[in-house]
Design a protein around this motif. Structure first.
Motif, PDB file in Angstrom:
ATOM      1  N   SER A  72       5.262  10.494   2.060  1.00  0.00           N
ATOM      2  CA  SER A  72       4.782   9.433   1.302  1.00  0.00           C
ATOM      3  C   SER A  72       5.712   8.194   1.393  1.00  0.00           C
ATOM      4  O   SER A  72       6.795   8.065   1.368  1.00  0.00           O
ATOM      5  N   LEU A  73       4.812   6.974   1.614  1.00  0.00           N
ATOM      6  CA  LEU A  73       5.669   5.843   1.771  1.00  0.00           C
ATOM      7  C   LEU A  73       4.882   4.628   1.182  1.00  0.00           C
ATOM      8  O   LEU A  73       3.577   4.774   0.950  1.00  0.00           O
ATOM      9  N   THR A  74       5.682   3.596   0.936  1.00  0.00           N
ATOM     10  CA  THR A  74       5.053   2.301   0.606  1.00  0.00           C
ATOM     11  C   THR A  74       5.077   1.219   1.701  1.00  0.00           C
ATOM     12  O   THR A  74       6.552   1.287   2.094  1.00  0.00           O
ATOM     13  N   GLN A  95       9.264   1.575   2.519  1.00  0.00           N
ATOM     14  CA  GLN A  95      10.114   2.475   1.651  1.00  0.00           C
ATOM     15  C   GLN A  95       9.486   3.929   1.687  1.00  0.00           C
ATOM     16  O   GLN A  95       8.537   4.258   1.255  1.00  0.00           O
ATOM     17  N   LYS A 112       0.917  -1.007   0.064  1.00  0.00           N
ATOM     18  CA  LYS A 112       0.079  -0.187  -0.082  1.00  0.00           C
ATOM     19  C   LYS A 112       0.945   1.486  -0.015  1.00  0.00           C
ATOM     20  O   LYS A 112       1.984   1.301   0.735  1.00  0.00           O
ATOM     21  N   THR A 113       0.522   2.322  -0.800  1.00  0.00           N
ATOM     22  CA  THR A 113       1.239   3.678  -0.923  1.00  0.00           C
ATOM     23  C   THR A 113       0.257   4.371  -0.467  1.00  0.00           C
ATOM     24  O   THR A 113      -0.777   4.782  -0.707  1.00  0.00           O
ATOM     25  N   ALA A 125      -1.112   3.017   6.197  1.00  0.00           N
ATOM     26  CA  ALA A 125      -0.938   2.086   5.296  1.00  0.00           C
ATOM     27  C   ALA A 125      -1.068   0.817   5.925  1.00  0.00           C
ATOM     28  O   ALA A 125      -1.657  -0.110   5.300  1.00  0.00           O
ATOM     29  N   MET A 129       9.511   7.359   0.279  1.00  0.00           N
ATOM     30  CA  MET A 129       9.845   7.833  -1.072  1.00  0.00           C
ATOM     31  C   MET A 129       9.956   9.297  -1.156  1.00  0.00           C
ATOM     32  O   MET A 129      10.287   9.945  -2.209  1.00  0.00           O
ATOM     33  N   THR A 163       0.270   9.015   1.128  1.00  0.00           N
ATOM     34  CA  THR A 163       0.848  10.039   1.490  1.00  0.00           C
ATOM     35  C   THR A 163       0.149  10.793   2.395  1.00  0.00           C
ATOM     36  O   THR A 163      -1.116  10.829   2.473  1.00  0.00           O
TER      37      THR A 163
END
Length: 144
Positions: free
Chosen positions: A22-24, A85, A2-3, A112, A87, A5
């Motif tokens: 923002s991350l995954t 991650q 899941k991504t 997330a 980003m 922000t």
């Protein structure tokens, strides 16, 4: 995977507190891994009042704050095996410090995970953010 922000944006006693992360997140990974892969434009945000974005090189304090926020959020959610991650980190020199970035990263991690932290955890996180301008501008947060 899941991504998301997520932003932390508050004003308290006339002081601004803002950051966007923002991350995954991939749950059920083989190990806990937090990866930072920010690649913001190094020419952006070069003057006061512009939005800045963490680049591959530099912004180490913001990146460390984001990592601390993710670690804290995973601990609160009792999730030990996730690959996260980071980003993108955005903020402004006047409104953003590592603690604020960490709070935004924690909120993004919980979003997330679709996890709702207890209200007392949110309250403690906000209190830590609201006292963060009394620390050095690059102080890395120790969330608890």
């Amino acid at each position: 995977m899941k991504t998301v922000t997520t932003r932390f944006a508050r004003i308290k006693n006339g002081l601004p507190y803002a950051a966007v992360v923002s991350l995954t997140l991939m749950p059920n990974a083989t190990e806990q891994r937090i990866e930072i892969s920010c690649d913001g434009d190094p020419r952006a945000g070069l003057s006061q009042g512009n939005i800045e974005e963490a680049t591959k090189i530099g912004y180490e304090d913001w990146k460390s704050g984001a990592q601390a926020g993710v670690v804290f959020a995973l601990k609160v959610a009792d999730q030990t095996m996730c690959h996260v991650q980071i980003m993108r980190i955005r903020g402004m020199l006047t409104d953003t410090n590592p603690t604020i970035v960490g709070a935004a990263a924690a909120l993004a991690t919980w979003e997330a995970l679709e996890f709702e932290p207890p209200q007392e955890v949110i309250t403690r996180l906000e209190e830590q953010v609201f006292s963060s301008w009394s620390l050095a501008w690059d102080a890395i947060p120790q969330f608890s």
